[in-house]
Design an enzyme around this catalytic site. Structure first.
Site, PDB file in Angstrom:
ATOM      1  N   LYS A 270     -14.216  46.336 -71.152  1.00  0.00           N
ATOM      2  CA  LYS A 270     -12.877  45.753 -71.292  1.00  0.00           C
ATOM      3  C   LYS A 270     -12.057  45.983 -70.032  1.00  0.00           C
ATOM      4  O   LYS A 270     -11.422  45.058 -69.486  1.00  0.00           O
ATOM      5  CB  LYS A 270     -12.189  46.356 -72.515  1.00  0.00           C
ATOM      6  CG  LYS A 270     -10.691  46.052 -72.612  1.00  0.00           C
ATOM      7  CD  LYS A 270      -9.873  47.318 -72.479  1.00  0.00           C
ATOM      8  CE  LYS A 270      -8.381  47.022 -72.495  1.00  0.00           C
ATOM      9  NZ  LYS A 270      -7.568  48.248 -72.412  1.00  0.00           N
ATOM     10  N   CYS A 355       4.859  35.142 -89.829  1.00  0.00           N
ATOM     11  CA  CYS A 355       3.815  34.388 -89.117  1.00  0.00           C
ATOM     12  C   CYS A 355       3.822  32.942 -89.589  1.00  0.00           C
ATOM     13  O   CYS A 355       3.962  32.649 -90.782  1.00  0.00           O
ATOM     14  CB  CYS A 355       2.451  35.026 -89.370  1.00  0.00           C
ATOM     15  SG  CYS A 355       1.107  34.228 -88.475  1.00  0.00           S
ATOM     16  N   CYS A 361      -4.940  31.275 -91.840  1.00  0.00           N
ATOM     17  CA  CYS A 361      -5.499  32.616 -91.627  1.00  0.00           C
ATOM     18  C   CYS A 361      -6.132  33.131 -92.914  1.00  0.00           C
ATOM     19  O   CYS A 361      -5.438  33.295 -93.930  1.00  0.00           O
ATOM     20  CB  CYS A 361      -4.409  33.578 -91.171  1.00  0.00           C
ATOM     21  SG  CYS A 361      -4.988  35.280 -90.948  1.00  0.00           S
TER      22      CYS A 361
END
Length: 385
Positions: A270, A355, A361
């Protein structure tokens, strides 16, 4: 010559013939017994011998005092064997050299939080993966989901927008800035952006953002300056080692390849991809941290190979995400999802009510409260009753 038997006379010729017949019959019985025992032995041999066949021909008898038994054994048909693969060769995917990042991925064993900064694991290796250009099925509505996240992120800045690693040393000359970006990436793991940014600022105030200065500084001084970043003691040790490597091997600069960055102590995939993005403008893979890993799994964007199960590590998420996400999104996806994870899709009790993509989702409103909060609510209700 004649004999009297039961009052009658029997000639000697008849007696001689009777004696001869008796001997012949006795000999015949002996031969018959020998043949029978031979056949019995042959049958037992065929039943117990692993290579015998039930269709063998009858035994051949050899006259005399010794009897031998011969059986014909049927030849077993052998199927042609496939050639064994050579040791170290993957029969499904042949390992190639080192082409573009699109053809390979780094694989690292998942370590416990206490061992994250124990240095680069010897198990870290390069393993072949399928090209990311056209393979893998993209999830449904991913474009709409990504656009919804962009709109939500445009309303308010997240800590990553002003304190991310890309801001480290932005006021310095290119060589020094690259080293500052490397240090910022090293310190960022298991550390909030606010804490990491403050540590970089203190290092700058004390003139410790160059490899020469870090190499000469006492490790105890570095520990005091970077505290309270996560694992600050080990990170101070790694800073000293990295500074020495940059001076000796790279003339005071930092490595410009993924493999060389991964060889530095404390630098994982990462961080290496992030450093390449920021310091060298080299996009070879997606930078996946805990925020990107968590959100991609919540959205159902990634799964373990051949299953529908969630990925278990950021590295698995990176490989799965690169299978379908267009390469032009590889750089932007990290700060976009990191900020979204800091402000709305938080690790605990995500703000699903705020959201705008909850209809798309699969995890919406399923993690709105932690088990401990549910327990507190139930205890409070029981006390009221």
């Amino acid at each position: 010559m004649s004999l009297v038997v039961n009052g009658g006379a029997v000639s000697s010729t008849l007696v001689h013939n009777a004696a001869w017949f008796y001997r012949f019959r006795t000999m015949n019985r002996q031969i018959h017994g020998a043949v029978s025992s031979s056949k019995s032995l042959s049958l037992k041999t065929q039943q117990h011998h692993p290579l015998s066949d039930s269709k063998s021909e009858p035994a051949n008898v050899v006259s005399g005092s010794e009897t031998r038994v011969y059986t014909r054994k049927k030849r077993l048909k052998q199927e042609p064997l496939e050639p064994l693969p050579r040791k170290g060769v993957n029969t499904h995917k042949q390992l190639r050299g080192l082409p573009d990042i699109e053809d390979f991925a780094y694989k690292k064993n998942v370590a416990s939080p206490s061992s994250i900064f124990a240095g680069r694991s010897p198990e870290t290796s390069i393993t072949a993966v399928t090209s990311v250009k056209t393979v893998g099925n993209s999830p449904d509505n991913w474009v709409e989901v990504l656009e919804g996240i962009r709109q939500m992120r445009s309303y308010e800045d997240a800590p990553v927008d002003s304190m991310g690693c890309d801001k480290a040393g932005s006021f310095l000359p290119p060589t020094e800035r690259r080293f500052a970006v490397l240090l910022g990436a090293l310190l960022s793991s298991q550390t909030k952006d606010q804490v990491n940014n403050a540590a970089i600022h203190r290092l700058h105030q004390n003139g410790l953002l160059t490899p020469e200065a870090v190499d000469k500084a006492d490790e105890s001084t570095i520990r005091e300056l970077i505290y309270p970043v996560g694992f600050y003691t080990r990170k101070a040790t790694y800073m000293k080692k990295i500074a020495r490597i940059c001076l000796v091997k790279y003339n005071g600069d930092i490595p410009n390849s993924l493999d060389d960055l991964l060889s530095l102590p404390g630098i994982g995939p990462k961080m290496a991809h992030l450093i390449l993005h920021i310091a060298w403008n080299d996009v070879q893979g997606i930078c996946v941290d805990t925020h990107v890993h968590r959100i991609c799994n919540r959205l159902g964007w990634v799964s373990r190979p051949g299953t529908k199960q969630k990925t278990t590590s950021p590295e698995e998420t990176r490989v799965a995400l690169q299978q379908w996400l267009p390469k032009e999104e590889w750089v932007a996806i990290n700060p976009l999802l990191v900020g979204f994870g800091q402000m709305i899709c938080t690790p605990l009790r995500p703000r699903c009510e705020a959201c705008t993509i909850t209809k798309l989702c699969p995890a919406a409103f399923k993690e709105t409260s932690s088990p401990s909060s549910k327990l507190k609510k139930s205890n409070g209700r029981s006390k009221e009753l």
